[in-house]
Design a protein around this motif. Structure first.
Motif, PDB file in Angstrom:
ATOM      1  N   ILE A 185      32.966 -27.475  -8.667  1.00 12.85           N
ATOM      2  CA  ILE A 185      32.946 -26.155  -8.015  1.00 12.85           C
ATOM      3  C   ILE A 185      31.577 -25.966  -7.370  1.00 12.85           C
ATOM      4  O   ILE A 185      30.561 -25.909  -8.062  1.00 12.85           O
ATOM      5  N   GLY A 197      26.503 -27.224  -3.272  1.00  8.50           N
ATOM      6  CA  GLY A 197      25.045 -27.211  -3.109  1.00  8.50           C
ATOM      7  C   GLY A 197      24.460 -28.509  -3.654  1.00  8.50           C
ATOM      8  O   GLY A 197      25.144 -29.541  -3.711  1.00  8.50           O
ATOM      9  N   TYR A 198      23.202 -28.459  -4.095  1.00  7.47           N
ATOM     10  CA  TYR A 198      22.497 -29.688  -4.510  1.00  7.47           C
ATOM     11  C   TYR A 198      23.188 -30.382  -5.674  1.00  7.47           C
ATOM     12  O   TYR A 198      23.475 -31.574  -5.624  1.00  7.47           O
ATOM     13  N   LEU A 212      35.636 -27.686  -4.609  1.00  7.56           N
ATOM     14  CA  LEU A 212      36.112 -26.374  -4.177  1.00  7.56           C
ATOM     15  C   LEU A 212      34.890 -25.549  -3.790  1.00  7.56           C
ATOM     16  O   LEU A 212      34.000 -25.325  -4.611  1.00  7.56           O
ATOM     17  N   ARG A 272      25.987 -19.802   1.105  1.00  8.26           N
ATOM     18  CA  ARG A 272      27.433 -20.007   0.967  1.00  8.26           C
ATOM     19  C   ARG A 272      27.891 -20.899   2.109  1.00  8.26           C
ATOM     20  O   ARG A 272      27.534 -20.655   3.259  1.00  8.26           O
ATOM     21  N   GLY A 273      28.710 -21.886   1.788  1.00  5.93           N
ATOM     22  CA  GLY A 273      29.199 -22.783   2.834  1.00  5.93           C
ATOM     23  C   GLY A 273      29.107 -24.204   2.332  1.00  5.93           C
ATOM     24  O   GLY A 273      28.507 -24.459   1.281  1.00  5.93           O
ATOM     25  N   GLY A 324      22.982 -23.801  -0.657  1.00  3.75           N
ATOM     26  CA  GLY A 324      21.664 -23.272  -0.295  1.00  3.75           C
ATOM     27  C   GLY A 324      20.944 -24.105   0.758  1.00  3.75           C
ATOM     28  O   GLY A 324      20.039 -23.609   1.430  1.00  3.75           O
ATOM     29  N   VAL A 368      20.769 -22.471   4.244  1.00  3.44           N
ATOM     30  CA  VAL A 368      19.968 -21.278   4.537  1.00  3.44           C
ATOM     31  C   VAL A 368      18.484 -21.462   4.234  1.00  3.44           C
ATOM     32  O   VAL A 368      17.655 -20.662   4.684  1.00  3.44           O
ATOM     33  N   GLY A 412      14.492 -22.877   3.624  1.00  3.04           N
ATOM     34  CA  GLY A 412      13.412 -23.268   4.529  1.00  3.04           C
ATOM     35  C   GLY A 412      13.114 -24.757   4.491  1.00  3.04           C
ATOM     36  O   GLY A 412      12.208 -25.230   5.175  1.00  3.04           O
ATOM     37  N   GLY A 413      13.853 -25.501   3.689  1.00  5.06           N
ATOM     38  CA  GLY A 413      13.733 -26.958   3.668  1.00  5.06           C
ATOM     39  C   GLY A 413      12.494 -27.484   2.963  1.00  5.06           C
ATOM     40  O   GLY A 413      12.233 -28.684   2.968  1.00  5.06           O
ATOM     41  N   ALA A 469      28.122 -24.199  -9.061  1.00  2.00           N
ATOM     42  CA  ALA A 469      28.264 -23.010  -8.211  1.00  2.00           C
ATOM     43  C   ALA A 469      26.937 -22.288  -8.010  1.00  2.00           C
ATOM     44  O   ALA A 469      26.907 -21.155  -7.523  1.00  2.00           O
TER      45      ALA A 469
END
Ligand code: FAD
Length: 491
Positions: free
Chosen positions: A11, A14-15, A34, A95-96, A100, A103, A105-106, A274
């Motif tokens: 779920i 992200g990382y 998911l 989200r996506g 993270g 969105v 700053g890297g 998540a």
């Protein structure tokens, strides 16, 4: 398509989710992710920039949700930036597909070894510094800005001014690595390619240049042919079955947030990635709604990674402030961590407003002396956070000390333009903890009281790591999944 007897579900993308997916897929396992957010690459919708917030700028909100200066009204869309509001703190999350990484700053910062040892006394620090950290820096495509470009590029005046002023005030500065491709940025500057960092793109997504997870770990995992990512699939609750497998109740939504389908997934092995707040919500809500077993340590040892924003106005007004044009990608930091009285690290942050607002913005990262606790409110079905000014009082003291010293050496005032009284104690980009490694889980992220459930994301880190956290989250995930695979957990 039927989703019964899925071997492994993750779920969140992200990382933690991306690392787990890659290593499991490489080991020949079939995996489904998911993800509640949108697959932006597949959707082909461009990200918007800071000056013109559009579809990508907020998760189903009517108004933009940047940390300050929100004057833009929006048509609700499944954008990439979300904000979770609590009594004394607001938490921003991505989200996506890519979580993270879309969105942020890297800033790709490896923690100080001494602090890593303090936070994780049971981990083999040598192995992390010789193996896991170098591995993730390579996978995430971490690179460093060329010093001459930084010196000459007008878009980095804010960094040059910030560093010069810090030195004058007696602070030590450091160069901060990033996942944004600085060779691409140099080409942007020469107008050879479309602009992204130099076109105020960052927290609403970067159309070019940034190596977010969809371009690194997730792409590699998809290339194995073993990964399927289902976007716009929001897991509502988890149930543990008698045979210790899991049933997930999932809502598929469209980009306006409307329900498309209610789905049920059954899986043998479940990985929760998540994000700190998402994972805690799933565990605690499922516990409240269907008696899902949760260990007593869940929700405990939570922190904001010492996040504390502050700013200064009229930095050198006569010499032209921090620049009207600013790159969105931070490359400088002030390292005061070794000061026993006021230990902090701060990012010299950009503020690309399209004009010179003569304001310097800083995101401090402090130690977290007093941790918080996350619980669940059954009445309004949402998380509650035991966290107030007492948790951030030392952070405020550090910010006061920092601003005073900078102003004394350089002139300027605390920025009232950005925050009430010049301090953003309630701004959090780095929620960590609540499902801490070795406390709520075993030494590799397997949840206590469960046989087939693993947590691999920021919630494993006990509330603090002293620098921006994604390099550490990625390294811990690599360490855990490697060992879980070796232990035949996914056989
Ligand atoms: P996340 O990356 O948060 O991923 C979790 C994913 O799970 C999300 O995609 C979410 O949509 C999905 N999800 C959640 N709940 C559900 C559900 N119920 N069903 C399905 N999917 C779900 N860190 C740095 O190191 N450097 C930086 O420069 C930096 N800058 C930042 C700037 C901003 C504005 C923000 C908000 C954060 C920044 N961070 C930075 C923090 C960093 O991005 C996070 O620490 C990191 O993304 C956390 O990783 P994670 O794997 O724990 O989860």
């Amino acid at each position: 398509k039927e989703y019964n007897d899925v071997p492994i579900i993750i779920i969140g993308s992200g990382y933690g989710g991306a690392v787990s997916a890659l290593r499991l897929c490489e080991a020949g396992k079939k995996v489904i992710i998911l993800e509640m957010g949108l697959n932006w690459e597949k959707a082909g919708i461009p990200f918007s920039n800071l000056l013109k917030p559009g579809k990508s700028s907020a998760w189903l909100k009517k108004k933009s949700i940047a940390p300050f200066m929100n004057i833009f009204s929006l048509t609700p869309f499944t954008g990439i930036l979300d904000r979770l509001d609590f009594d004394h703190i607001n938490i921003w999350v991505g989200r996506g597909v890519g979580g993270g990484s879309l969105v942020n700053g890297g800033m790709a910062v490896t923690p100080k070894e001494s602090y890593f040892k303090e936070v994780f006394p049971d981990l083999d620090a040598e192995k992390f510094y010789n193996h896991y950290f170098p591995l993730v820096r390579e996978e995430l495509k971490v690179n460093v800005i060329d010093e001459q470009f930084l010196e000459e590029c007008p878009y980095y005046k804010f960094t040059r001014v910030g560093e010069e002023e810090a030195h004058k005030a007696g602070f030590k500065t450091m160069r901060v690595p990033n996942v944004y491709d600085f060779k691409y940025m140099e080409k942007e500057f020469r107008n050879e390619v479309p602009r992204s960092a130099l076109n105020t793109e960052v927290i609403y997504g970067n159309n070019y240049g940034k190596n977010s997870l969809d371009k690194t770990y997730l792409r590699k995992a998809l290339e194995t042919g073993n990964l399927e990512i289902l976007d716009l699939h929001r897991v509502q609750t988890i149930q543990m079955n008698d045979d210790k497998s899991y049933t997930l109740h999932v809502q598929q939504i469209d980009t306006s947030g409307a329900l498309v389908a209610q789905k049920v997934f059954n899986c043998k092995k479940l990985i929760l990635s998540a994000g700190t707040m998402g994972t805690l919500q799933l565990l605690l809500q499922s516990h409240a709604e269907n008696g899902f077993p949760v260990h007593e340590k869940i929700g405990k040892n939570w922190g904001n990674n010492g996040n504390f924003m502050t700013g200064r106005n009229w930095v050198k007004p006569l010499s032209g402030g921090t620049g009207a044009k600013q790159s969105t990608i931070p490359v400088g930091g002030i390292d005061n961590w070794d000061d026993p009285e006021h230990p902090f690290f701060t990012e010299i942050a950009p503020l690309p407003m399209g004009m010179d607002v003569a304001t310097a913005l800083y995101l401090l990262i402090n130690r977290v002396d007093k941790k918080g606790e996350v619980a669940y409110n059954t009445t309004n079905k949402s998380l509650t956070l035991n966290w107030n000014e007492s948790n951030t009082s030392k952070m405020k003291e550090n910010a006061q000390y920092f601003i005073r010293k900078m102003n004394k050496a350089n002139g300027g005032t605390r920025s009232h333009l950005l925050f009430n009284n010049g301090f953003g104690a309630d701004i959090c980009y780095h929620p960590l903890g609540g499902c801490v490694l070795g406390e709520a889980t075993n030494e590799y992220g397997k949840l206590k009281d469960h046989e087939n459930l693993y947590v691999l994301d920021g919630s494993l880190i006990p509330g603090t790591i002293g620098v921006n956290p994604f390099v550490t989250i990625t390294a811990i995930a690599e360490y855990c999944i490697e060992n879980l695979i070796v232990q035949n957990e996914f056989a």
